[in-house]
Design a protein around this motif. Structure first.
Motif, PDB file in Angstrom:
ATOM      1  N   CYS A  29       0.842  -1.203   0.000  1.00 14.58           N
ATOM      2  CA  CYS A  29       0.000   0.000   0.000  1.00 14.58           C
ATOM      3  C   CYS A  29       0.872   1.247   0.000  1.00 14.58           C
ATOM      4  O   CYS A  29       1.777   1.392   0.809  1.00 14.58           O
ATOM      5  CB  CYS A  29      -0.921   0.005   1.218  1.00 14.58           C
ATOM      6  SG  CYS A  29      -1.894   1.511   1.339  1.00 14.58           S
ATOM      7  N   CYS A  73      -5.958  -1.080  -1.087  1.00 11.14           N
ATOM      8  CA  CYS A  73      -5.680  -1.610   0.249  1.00 11.14           C
ATOM      9  C   CYS A  73      -6.992  -1.788   1.025  1.00 11.14           C
ATOM     10  O   CYS A  73      -7.750  -0.821   1.175  1.00 11.14           O
ATOM     11  CB  CYS A  73      -4.758  -0.638   0.968  1.00 11.14           C
ATOM     12  SG  CYS A  73      -4.435  -1.069   2.671  1.00 11.14           S
ATOM     13  N   CYS A 114      -0.457   3.223   3.688  1.00  9.20           N
ATOM     14  CA  CYS A 114      -0.171   2.689   5.030  1.00  9.20           C
ATOM     15  C   CYS A 114       0.959   1.667   5.021  1.00  9.20           C
ATOM     16  O   CYS A 114       1.352   1.167   6.073  1.00  9.20           O
ATOM     17  CB  CYS A 114      -1.433   2.101   5.661  1.00  9.20           C
ATOM     18  SG  CYS A 114      -1.914   0.496   4.971  1.00  9.20           S
ATOM     19  N   CYS A 154      -6.986   0.825   4.173  1.00  8.45           N
ATOM     20  CA  CYS A 154      -7.092   2.292   4.071  1.00  8.45           C
ATOM     21  C   CYS A 154      -7.536   2.764   2.685  1.00  8.45           C
ATOM     22  O   CYS A 154      -7.626   3.961   2.450  1.00  8.45           O
ATOM     23  CB  CYS A 154      -5.754   2.930   4.436  1.00  8.45           C
ATOM     24  SG  CYS A 154      -4.514   2.789   3.136  1.00  8.45           S
TER      25      CYS A 154
HETATM   26 ZN    ZN Z   1      -3.253   0.906   3.152  1.00  9.95          ZN
END
Ligand code: ZN
Length: 396
Positions: free
Chosen positions: A6, A21, A9, A24
């Motif tokens: 990701c 992701c 994050c 997030c």
């Molecule tokens: Zn993420």
């Protein structure tokens, strides 16, 4: 290929069908086992491949049996002496992706994404497109004998529609903008298990675009140029090129100097350039793009914030140009270098000219101007201007 990571994050996932992701909703990027990649160019380049698949060690496919190739990439990097003189630059190259199989740079992400879709077990492919991606997807789907569904805004140039339909693709014309076509494509992907290349398997799709960076460095004798200028629509291209240069540094194939990356947009749809010039860098969508550079008419650039970051981090710059300026850009490139580009290329040349004029590019930088599409796809962009010129002559 090692994992999907990701961008936000930094969580990692095993490579699969996902592209955002789950934690997030950030975009996922392909990571490789960089320590295992040979730093010797002769070993890095895959023997037996004369197209972009020669960089297979940094592309996201497991085997080679699923490769769908129309011979994409390895396009010329031409020294543009006469254009350099006009722009008062010491060294200028044109990376000419107009000569890819379907006439644009979109063949790069598509050969990678269609091959990956087959590996992942999809039985149909598709895309949301402003034209070039539609033709590239349709051609590769034909070669792979896969059903193809392309979602396009209704106002596309006729040649681009013709080029897509000749390959037998199902064309879904959406009343509205590219952004609306994109949303429809995403819904179709969710419902029907179609690999919408630039949506549902986007992490793999963008990997194809970075091969331009590999080629530029290889063609310069395994070194990066000082500066690359390219057109921006969704913002993904500039991020992909940056990833390509960074990866070559990471594996030790080029020295630790990566180029400045600068972006060009048409003034009638320039959300990324506007964000770049705005304090805070917020990307505000353009609801109704108004430009003849239809391939760049993406009002809600999905990778806009990342494009802004890439330009800042590489000390690049950005310029927007009017339709009149982009037509002059098309003519300038054609008359100095013998290359006929579509409006996106005119935008890039015109922006490069502006960047030189206002001192954003130094005379001594060695610059690569990335030409992404063929002018034969959009002859109406210049026939209008020729007609206008004739009319003016008559009046005179
Ligand atoms: Zn993420």
């Amino acid at each position: 290929m090692k994992a999907l990571r990701c961008r936000e994050c930094k969580a990692t996932y095993p490579p699969g069908k996902m592209s955002t992701c789950p934690k997030c909703l950030g975009p996922l990027e392909v990571e490789y086992e960089y320590e295992l990649i040979p730093r010797n160019p002769a070993k890095f380049i895959e023997k037996g491949f004369t197209d972009l698949w020669r960089y297979r060690k940094l592309l996201p496919l497991k085997g080679s049996s699923q490769i769908v190739s129309l011979h994409v990439g390895l396009t010329p990097l031409l020294k543009a002496q006469r254009l350099a003189e006009k722009l008062k630059l010491k060294t200028l190259y044109v990376k000419n992706d107009a000569i890819n199989p379907t006439g644009s740079f979109k063949d790069r992400p598509v050969t990678v994404a269609v091959s990956k879709a087959i590996e992942l077990g999809f039985k149909a492919v598709g895309c949301a497109s402003t034209g070039n991606l539609a033709a590239a997807t349709a051609a590769h789907a034909a070669k792979a004998h896969l059903p193809c569904y392309v979602f396009v805004p209704e106002n596309l140039e006729p040649n681009k529609i013709a080029q897509t339909s000749i390959f037998g693709a199902n064309i879904i014309t959406v009343k509205g903008t590219y952004d609306q076509a994109n949303r429809m494509a995403a819904e179709a992907a969710d419902r029907n298990n179609i690999a919408i290349l630039n949506v549902s398997i986007r992490s793999y799709y963008v990997e194809g675009s970075k091969t331009t960076s590999f080629e530029i460095c290889e063609q310069l004798g395994w070194r990066a140029p000082d500066h690359v200028i390219l057109p921006m629509a969704s913002g993904a291209l500039i991020c992909s090129l940056n990833k390509g240069f960074q990866e070559l540094v990471k594996v030790g194939l080029i020295e630790e100097k990566t180029p400045r990356l600068s972006g060009a947009q048409p003034a009638g749809c320039s959300p990324i350039i506007d964000a770049l010039k705005r304090a805070g860098g917020e990307v505000i969508p353009v609801e109704e793009p108004k430009t003849i550079a239809k391939s760049l008419a993406i009002g809600e650039p999905g990778d806009g914030i990342y494009a802004v970051k890439t330009i800042s981090q590489t000390r690049g710059c950005g310029e927007a140009v009017s339709d009149e300026e982009l037509i002059e850009g098309i003519q300038l490139l054609a008359k100095t270098e013998g290359i006929f580009t579509e409006p996106a290329g005119g935008v890039t040349v015109a922006a490069l000219k502006k960047m030189r004029e206002n001192g954003e590019i130094e005379k001594d930088e060695d610059v690569v101007c990335y030409i992404t599409g063929n002018g034969l796809k959009t002859p109406e962009a210049v026939t209008h201007s020729i007609q206008n010129a004739l009319n003016r002559l008559k009046v005179a």
